[in-house]
Design a protein around this motif. Structure first.
Motif, PDB file in Angstrom:
ATOM      1  N   MET A   1       0.569   6.693   2.974  1.00  0.00           N
ATOM      2  CA  MET A   1       1.640   6.483   3.914  1.00  0.00           C
ATOM      3  C   MET A   1       2.984   6.386   3.173  1.00  0.00           C
ATOM      4  O   MET A   1       3.975   6.935   3.645  1.00  0.00           O
ATOM      5  CB  MET A   1       1.398   5.223   4.742  1.00  0.00           C
ATOM      6  N   GLU A   2       2.986   5.679   2.058  1.00  0.00           N
ATOM      7  CA  GLU A   2       4.220   5.546   1.290  1.00  0.00           C
ATOM      8  C   GLU A   2       4.681   6.915   0.797  1.00  0.00           C
ATOM      9  O   GLU A   2       5.877   7.218   0.814  1.00  0.00           O
ATOM     10  CB  GLU A   2       4.005   4.611   0.093  1.00  0.00           C
ATOM     11  N   TYR A   3       3.723   7.713   0.366  1.00  0.00           N
ATOM     12  CA  TYR A   3       4.055   9.049  -0.128  1.00  0.00           C
ATOM     13  C   TYR A   3       4.731   9.871   0.967  1.00  0.00           C
ATOM     14  O   TYR A   3       5.749  10.532   0.734  1.00  0.00           O
ATOM     15  CB  TYR A   3       2.792   9.754  -0.622  1.00  0.00           C
ATOM     16  N   ASN A   4       4.179   9.839   2.174  1.00  0.00           N
ATOM     17  CA  ASN A   4       4.748  10.597   3.284  1.00  0.00           C
ATOM     18  C   ASN A   4       6.156  10.112   3.629  1.00  0.00           C
ATOM     19  O   ASN A   4       7.040  10.920   3.918  1.00  0.00           O
ATOM     20  CB  ASN A   4       3.842  10.514   4.512  1.00  0.00           C
ATOM     21  N   GLU A   5       6.376   8.816   3.591  1.00  0.00           N
ATOM     22  CA  GLU A   5       7.702   8.269   3.872  1.00  0.00           C
ATOM     23  C   GLU A   5       8.706   8.700   2.802  1.00  0.00           C
ATOM     24  O   GLU A   5       9.828   9.091   3.111  1.00  0.00           O
ATOM     25  CB  GLU A   5       7.639   6.744   3.952  1.00  0.00           C
TER      26      GLU A   5
END
Length: 65
Positions: A1-5
């Protein structure tokens, strides 16, 4: 999720930079062209003067014959 953000944030930043960089050269190039056209206009003699000279040359040539 952090990567996508982080990816979304990076894409937004790069898109904004691209838009800014694309806008500036267009404005500069238009201004440069305007300045070039203005300089050319100042350097070229007026056409009406040339036409009058041609008419005078034709008159003197016809009067000689």
């Amino acid at each position: 999720m952090e990567y996508n953000e982080e990816l979304r944030a990076w894409k937004n930043q790069t898109e904004q930079k691209k838009e800014k960089s694309l806008e500036q050269p267009k404005k500069e190039s238009v201004l440069e062209k305007l300045h070039l056209y203005q300089q050319e206009g100042r350097q070229q003699p007026k056409r009406s003067v040339k036409k009058n000279q041609w008419i005078e040359n034709d008159k003197t040539r016809w009067n000689r014959q």
